[in-house]
Write a protein that holds these residues in place. Structure first.
Motif, PDB file in Angstrom:
ATOM      1  N   SER A 165       0.889  -1.078   0.051  1.00  0.00           N
ATOM      2  CA  SER A 165      -0.141   0.085   0.210  1.00  0.00           C
ATOM      3  C   SER A 165       0.768   1.156   0.042  1.00  0.00           C
ATOM      4  O   SER A 165       0.472   2.283  -0.383  1.00  0.00           O
ATOM      5  CB  SER A 165      -0.867  -0.134   1.169  1.00  0.00           C
ATOM      6  N   LEU A 166       2.205   1.140   0.215  1.00  0.00           N
ATOM      7  CA  LEU A 166       3.045   2.134   0.640  1.00  0.00           C
ATOM      8  C   LEU A 166       3.978   2.428  -0.807  1.00  0.00           C
ATOM      9  O   LEU A 166       3.974   3.700  -1.203  1.00  0.00           O
ATOM     10  CB  LEU A 166       3.662   2.193   1.863  1.00  0.00           C
ATOM     11  N   CYS A 167       4.442   1.652  -1.288  1.00  0.00           N
ATOM     12  CA  CYS A 167       5.544   1.671  -1.954  1.00  0.00           C
ATOM     13  C   CYS A 167       5.235   1.799  -3.209  1.00  0.00           C
ATOM     14  O   CYS A 167       4.197   0.912  -3.781  1.00  0.00           O
ATOM     15  CB  CYS A 167       6.684   0.734  -1.972  1.00  0.00           C
ATOM     16  N   GLU A 168       5.708   2.415  -4.224  1.00  0.00           N
ATOM     17  CA  GLU A 168       5.492   2.385  -5.808  1.00  0.00           C
ATOM     18  C   GLU A 168       6.111   1.555  -6.548  1.00  0.00           C
ATOM     19  O   GLU A 168       6.099   1.241  -7.774  1.00  0.00           O
ATOM     20  CB  GLU A 168       5.649   3.655  -6.253  1.00  0.00           C
ATOM     21  N   ASN A 169       7.421   1.119  -5.935  1.00  0.00           N
ATOM     22  CA  ASN A 169       8.281   0.250  -6.655  1.00  0.00           C
ATOM     23  C   ASN A 169       8.999  -0.676  -5.623  1.00  0.00           C
ATOM     24  O   ASN A 169       9.215  -0.287  -4.485  1.00  0.00           O
ATOM     25  CB  ASN A 169       9.395   1.181  -7.293  1.00  0.00           C
ATOM     26  N   ILE A 170       9.211  -2.127  -5.921  1.00  0.00           N
ATOM     27  CA  ILE A 170       9.556  -2.993  -5.008  1.00  0.00           C
ATOM     28  C   ILE A 170      10.719  -4.014  -5.601  1.00  0.00           C
ATOM     29  O   ILE A 170      10.558  -4.139  -6.853  1.00  0.00           O
ATOM     30  CB  ILE A 170       8.371  -4.124  -4.689  1.00  0.00           C
ATOM     31  N   ALA A 212      12.975 -10.154  -8.565  1.00  0.00           N
ATOM     32  CA  ALA A 212      12.079  -9.472  -9.149  1.00  0.00           C
ATOM     33  C   ALA A 212      12.081  -8.103  -8.644  1.00  0.00           C
ATOM     34  O   ALA A 212      12.796  -7.610  -7.594  1.00  0.00           O
ATOM     35  CB  ALA A 212      10.630 -10.019  -8.749  1.00  0.00           C
ATOM     36  N   GLN A 213      11.384  -7.205  -9.580  1.00  0.00           N
ATOM     37  CA  GLN A 213      11.546  -5.829  -9.485  1.00  0.00           C
ATOM     38  C   GLN A 213      10.443  -5.326 -10.072  1.00  0.00           C
ATOM     39  O   GLN A 213      10.131  -5.640 -11.185  1.00  0.00           O
ATOM     40  CB  GLN A 213      12.756  -5.236  -9.971  1.00  0.00           C
ATOM     41  N   GLY A 214       9.731  -4.258  -9.695  1.00  0.00           N
ATOM     42  CA  GLY A 214       8.781  -3.762 -10.227  1.00  0.00           C
ATOM     43  C   GLY A 214       7.455  -3.292  -9.282  1.00  0.00           C
ATOM     44  O   GLY A 214       7.615  -3.141  -8.138  1.00  0.00           O
ATOM     45  N   PRO A 215       6.397  -2.626 -10.044  1.00  0.00           N
ATOM     46  CA  PRO A 215       5.216  -2.073  -9.031  1.00  0.00           C
ATOM     47  C   PRO A 215       4.609  -3.223  -8.204  1.00  0.00           C
ATOM     48  O   PRO A 215       4.490  -4.303  -8.605  1.00  0.00           O
ATOM     49  CB  PRO A 215       4.452  -1.285  -9.986  1.00  0.00           C
ATOM     50  N   ILE A 218       4.788  -7.482  -8.771  1.00  0.00           N
ATOM     51  CA  ILE A 218       5.303  -8.138  -7.731  1.00  0.00           C
ATOM     52  C   ILE A 218       4.285  -9.339  -7.145  1.00  0.00           C
ATOM     53  O   ILE A 218       4.715 -10.543  -7.018  1.00  0.00           O
ATOM     54  CB  ILE A 218       5.779  -7.316  -6.569  1.00  0.00           C
ATOM     55  N   ARG A 219       3.128  -8.840  -6.829  1.00  0.00           N
ATOM     56  CA  ARG A 219       2.094  -9.558  -6.040  1.00  0.00           C
ATOM     57  C   ARG A 219       1.878 -11.025  -6.990  1.00  0.00           C
ATOM     58  O   ARG A 219       1.352 -12.240  -6.588  1.00  0.00           O
ATOM     59  CB  ARG A 219       0.822  -8.896  -5.857  1.00  0.00           C
ATOM     60  N   ASN A 220       1.905 -10.872  -8.210  1.00  0.00           N
ATOM     61  CA  ASN A 220       1.583 -12.070  -9.122  1.00  0.00           C
ATOM     62  C   ASN A 220       2.552 -12.720  -9.915  1.00  0.00           C
ATOM     63  O   ASN A 220       2.583 -13.543 -10.395  1.00  0.00           O
ATOM     64  CB  ASN A 220       0.694 -11.449 -10.217  1.00  0.00           C
ATOM     65  N   ASP A 221       4.091 -12.403  -9.296  1.00  0.00           N
ATOM     66  CA  ASP A 221       5.277 -12.859  -9.979  1.00  0.00           C
ATOM     67  C   ASP A 221       5.343 -14.354  -9.308  1.00  0.00           C
ATOM     68  O   ASP A 221       5.395 -14.440  -8.162  1.00  0.00           O
ATOM     69  CB  ASP A 221       6.376 -11.872  -9.623  1.00  0.00           C
ATOM     70  N   LEU A 246       6.715 -19.395  -0.579  1.00  0.00           N
ATOM     71  CA  LEU A 246       6.163 -20.644  -0.500  1.00  0.00           C
ATOM     72  C   LEU A 246       4.695 -20.729  -0.335  1.00  0.00           C
ATOM     73  O   LEU A 246       3.927 -21.186   0.500  1.00  0.00           O
ATOM     74  CB  LEU A 246       6.611 -21.157   0.895  1.00  0.00           C
ATOM     75  N   GLY A 247       4.248 -19.723  -1.164  1.00  0.00           N
ATOM     76  CA  GLY A 247       2.776 -19.761  -1.393  1.00  0.00           C
ATOM     77  C   GLY A 247       2.059 -18.883  -0.345  1.00  0.00           C
ATOM     78  O   GLY A 247       0.761 -18.826  -0.278  1.00  0.00           O
ATOM     79  N   GLU A 248       2.801 -18.234   0.507  1.00  0.00           N
ATOM     80  CA  GLU A 248       1.897 -17.262   1.424  1.00  0.00           C
ATOM     81  C   GLU A 248       1.334 -16.243   0.559  1.00  0.00           C
ATOM     82  O   GLU A 248       1.829 -15.904  -0.360  1.00  0.00           O
ATOM     83  CB  GLU A 248       3.209 -16.540   2.162  1.00  0.00           C
ATOM     84  N   ALA A 249       0.361 -15.738   1.119  1.00  0.00           N
ATOM     85  CA  ALA A 249      -0.295 -14.598   0.271  1.00  0.00           C
ATOM     86  C   ALA A 249       0.467 -13.669   0.326  1.00  0.00           C
ATOM     87  O   ALA A 249       1.001 -12.967   1.334  1.00  0.00           O
ATOM     88  CB  ALA A 249      -1.611 -14.283   1.053  1.00  0.00           C
ATOM     89  N   VAL A 250       0.733 -13.016  -0.951  1.00  0.00           N
ATOM     90  CA  VAL A 250       1.710 -11.823  -1.004  1.00  0.00           C
ATOM     91  C   VAL A 250       0.987 -10.520  -1.500  1.00  0.00           C
ATOM     92  O   VAL A 250      -0.103 -10.781  -2.107  1.00  0.00           O
ATOM     93  CB  VAL A 250       2.800 -12.117  -2.333  1.00  0.00           C
TER      94      VAL A 250
END
Ligand SMILES: Nc1ncnc2c1ncn2[C@@H]1O[C@H](COP(=O)(O)OP(=O)(O)OP(=O)(O)O)[C@@H](O)[C@H]1O
Ligand SMILES: [Mg+2]
Lengths: 254, 406
Positions: A217-222, A232-235, A239-242, A250-254
């Motif tokens: 919710s805070l960062c624009e880039n990760i 990985a690198q990106g918005p 990242i959430r779907n990478d 390990l499948g934790e909700a990201v």
């Protein structure tokens, strides 16, 4: 223009490669996240940037200058400041005094002025105190200004770490798990504060955090690290779907 | 408004020193005068070590070395120039000059010892500083020009008690001033956390070396005063014992507290002289039974350890606590006959006699053990004397925890 640039930064501790050819770039005004599972090498990255460790390989550029291997205190003077994951406040000092130490690097008066308690040092100390008090207002710590920092609650200690780091007036602020140990309400307030730090104080922010909701919710880039490598690198949305990131967690909700 | 005030307080300080000087000369004999001089010197030594140890957190335990460098440097020059060559400079001015020379010489030594502190911490640094102290002492002992292991004698006596106390006041003022300014906070910060300090832009190297240079300069200056007060100095004046006594003063007072260092320096440097004046029933210097000393030692240490464990578990009221302490003291007193009885078969031990004056180190040891167990932060902890504090004790006003407060 890039403010901070890691160019294949690498560090080995004996056989362990804690950070392996990591490269990323922050622009002025970025609010950047650095995530990864435990032991991924995030804190070590901060230690490389701030000169606690010297990279075995690769370069670190700040504001167009190569700062690879520059000592910590010089790096602070160049405009990078940080907080510590394992809180490192000056325990016996008060909240206010901690922040004054952060602002001391802009001092203009000499040792003699201080030893003889001359007007130069007296006035400068007073100015630094006023400046520190203003920062305490920003981080909501004014009311505990004279409390010994070791006696603060955990959440307040984390905020004091931020205040102390901001006191150096850095161009780049590195926050190592600033929300760790905070309750949801404190986290919410912190979220607002960090945005304010970037928007109103004009600091570029790079932060490490395990709380995914907080980072997303805070960062624009990760940037995501795993076992010292950048995976990985990106918005946040990307990242959430990478798949690599999902696998690393390990499948934790990201 | 600043300078008139500052000059005023400077004059006031000098006036107080002259007052101490004249009271000392008018009311006391030379024996007491010497004690007052030595106490002043120890105040300087303790406060200057506190700057290195307590304020900056560098565990240096060889402070006598800097004291010795100053004493021998000033003593040697004075002896050559005045005694041997027969010059007659104005004594007070000469002494002030020698104080400055000794301070400079000792600060160079401080700089050299300060360098390892950049890499070494805690115990390791302690060993280096201790070793340095011994090296200096042994060097002097083997240098014939400095009197070798006998003494550097015929140093012109310039006995100015006011200067001794003025140096102590200046040393106290300098440390206090430092702590009242933002720069002083960086010294405390280095003590608290070096990594965080340098992350905040503090030049940790510079801070540590500054502390060593300043602290040793004051110790050296004190040495110059000692040399000219005594007229004769020997390597035995600067042994490890002396370093430990200075360290004890700092630790007992509360590391970091200037007030604590001053108070315990006065107390601990006066104590041995007091013990020496104690007289037994026969008018001879007091002698106590060795078994009593051993008994007292063992009992205190065991008792304190016991109190520590028990009191931590149960919350006693102050009254009950007081009773427990009294009980322990009575117990200790009763143990003496028991010990005599137990040691009776060994006449050499049973009849061991100890001069009260020799009890100094025993008392130091016991005090330190008791302190470390019951109040490891020292008697004054991190507190400093201030008028607000007096007001608080008298029942009004808040106590600021440290110097720079909002
Ligand atoms: N000084 C050091 N000496 C040896 N190994 C080290 C050192 N510092 C870090 N490491 C190792 O480097 C790896 C990365 O550590 P780091 O602290 O950077 O992880 P992190 O991503 O910050 O993890 P966490 O989320 O738990 O804080 C770990 O395996 C750690 O044990
Ligand atoms: Mg970490």
């Amino acid at each position: 223009m890039s403010l901070l640039k890691l160019n294949e930064a690498t560090i080995r501790f004996g056989g362990l490669i804690a950070v392996n050819k990591v490269s990323f770039e922050l622009k002025k005004g970025d609010l950047f996240g650095l995530i990864g599972p435990n032991g991924a090498g995030k804190t070590t990255c901060f230690n490389l940037i701030t000169g606690v460790y010297k990279p075995t390989d690769g370069q670190i550029l700040f504001d167009g200058k190569d700062i690879t291997g520059t000592p910590s205190n010089k790096i602070a003077n160049l405009g990078i400041s940080r907080t510590f994951q394992n809180i490192r406040l000056f325990k016996a000092l008060s909240v206010l005094e901690n922040v004054i130490v952060g602002g001391f690097l802009r001092n203009n008066t000499g040792l003699l002025s201080s030893l003889a308690y001359l007007p130069g040092a007296i006035n400068e100390t007073e100015e630094m105190k006023q400046e520190a008090l203003r920062l305490l207002d920003v981080l909501n710590l004014r009311q505990v200004a004279n409390v010994r920092s070791a006696d603060l609650s955990y959440g307040m200690q984390r905020r004091l770490e931020i205040a102390r780091a901001m006191a150096t007036k850095p161009k780049l602020l590195l926050l190592d798990e600033p929300a760790a140990g905070m309750n949801p309400q404190e986290k919410e307030e912190l979220n607002v504060m960090v945005k304010k730090i970037r928007d109103e104080h004009g600091m570029t922010v790079l932060l490490i955090e395990h709380d995914m909701r907080f980072v997303m919710s805070l960062c624009e880039n990760i940037v995501v690290l795993d076992h010292g490598e950048e995976i990985a690198q990106g918005p946040p949305a990307a990242i959430r779907n990478d798949p690599k990131v999902i696998a690393a967690y390990l499948g934790e909700a990201v | 408004m600043f300078w008139p005030k500052r000059i005023g307080s400077g004059i006031a300080a000098i006036a107080v020193c002259f007052l101490i000087d004249s009271i000392t000369h008018h009311s006391f004999g030379s024996y007491e005068q010497r004690i007052i001089a030595l106490v002043g010197i120890y105040v300087t030594l303790a406060v200057s070590l506190n700057l290195i140890n307590g304020i900056t957190g560098q565990f240096s335990i060889g402070h006598a070395a800097f004291y010795q460098v100053g004493a021998y440097l000033a003593g040697f020059i004075s002896r050559r120039y005045i005694t041997d060559a027969g010059h007659t400079p104005p004594p007070v001015l000469w002494l002030i000059g020698m104080i400055l020379v000794a301070a400079a010489g000792a600060s160079i030594a401080g700089f050299i010892v300060g360098l390892p502190s950049l890499r070494l911490k805690g115990d390791y640094l302690a060993i280096v500083t201790l070793g340095f102290g011994e090296i200096i002492r042994i060097l002097v002992q083997n240098t014939d020009a400095l009197g070798g292991s006998y003494a550097l004698d015929k140093i012109p006596k310039i006995q100015e008690i006011w200067l001794i106390w003025l140096l102590a006041f200046i040393c106290i003022a300098v440390c206090r001033n430092l702590l009242k300014t933002a720069r002083g906070l960086t010294f405390l910060a280095v003590r608290e956390d070096e990594i965080a300090s340098s992350a905040m832009g503090v030049n940790v190297t510079r801070v540590k070396v500054t502390a060593f240079v300043l602290g040793s300069a004051f110790a050296g200056a004190a040495g110059a005063l000692l040399a000219h007060y005594e007229g004769l100095i020997t390597p035995a004046t600067f042994t490890m014992d002396v370093s430990f006594i200075i360290l004890t003063m700092v630790v007992l007072g509360g590391t970091g507290s200037i007030t604590g260092s001053v108070v315990s320096a006065i107390f601990l440097s006066y104590l041995p002289e007091y013990l020496r004046t104690l007289k037994g029933g026969d008018g001879q210097p007091l002698v106590v039974s060795g078994t009593a000393v051993v008994a007292a030692l063992i009992v205190t240490v065991l008792a304190v350890a016991a109190i520590k464990t028990v009191l931590n578990r149960h919350l006693f009221t102050p009254q009950k606590r007081g009773l427990i302490y009294v009980g322990i003291i009575i117990g200790a007193a009763m143990l003496e006959p028991l010990f005599s009885l137990l040691l009776h078969p060994v006449p050499m031990l049973a009849n061991m006699q100890v001069a009260a004056a020799q009890l100094r180190m025993v008392i130091f040891a016991v005090t330190l053990i008791v302190l470390m167990l019951l109040r490891p932060q020292g008697v004054f902890a991190h507190h400093e004397f201030s008028w607000d504090w007096v007001k608080k004790i008298l029942g009004k006003g808040p106590v600021p925890s440290t110097e720079v407060s909002a």
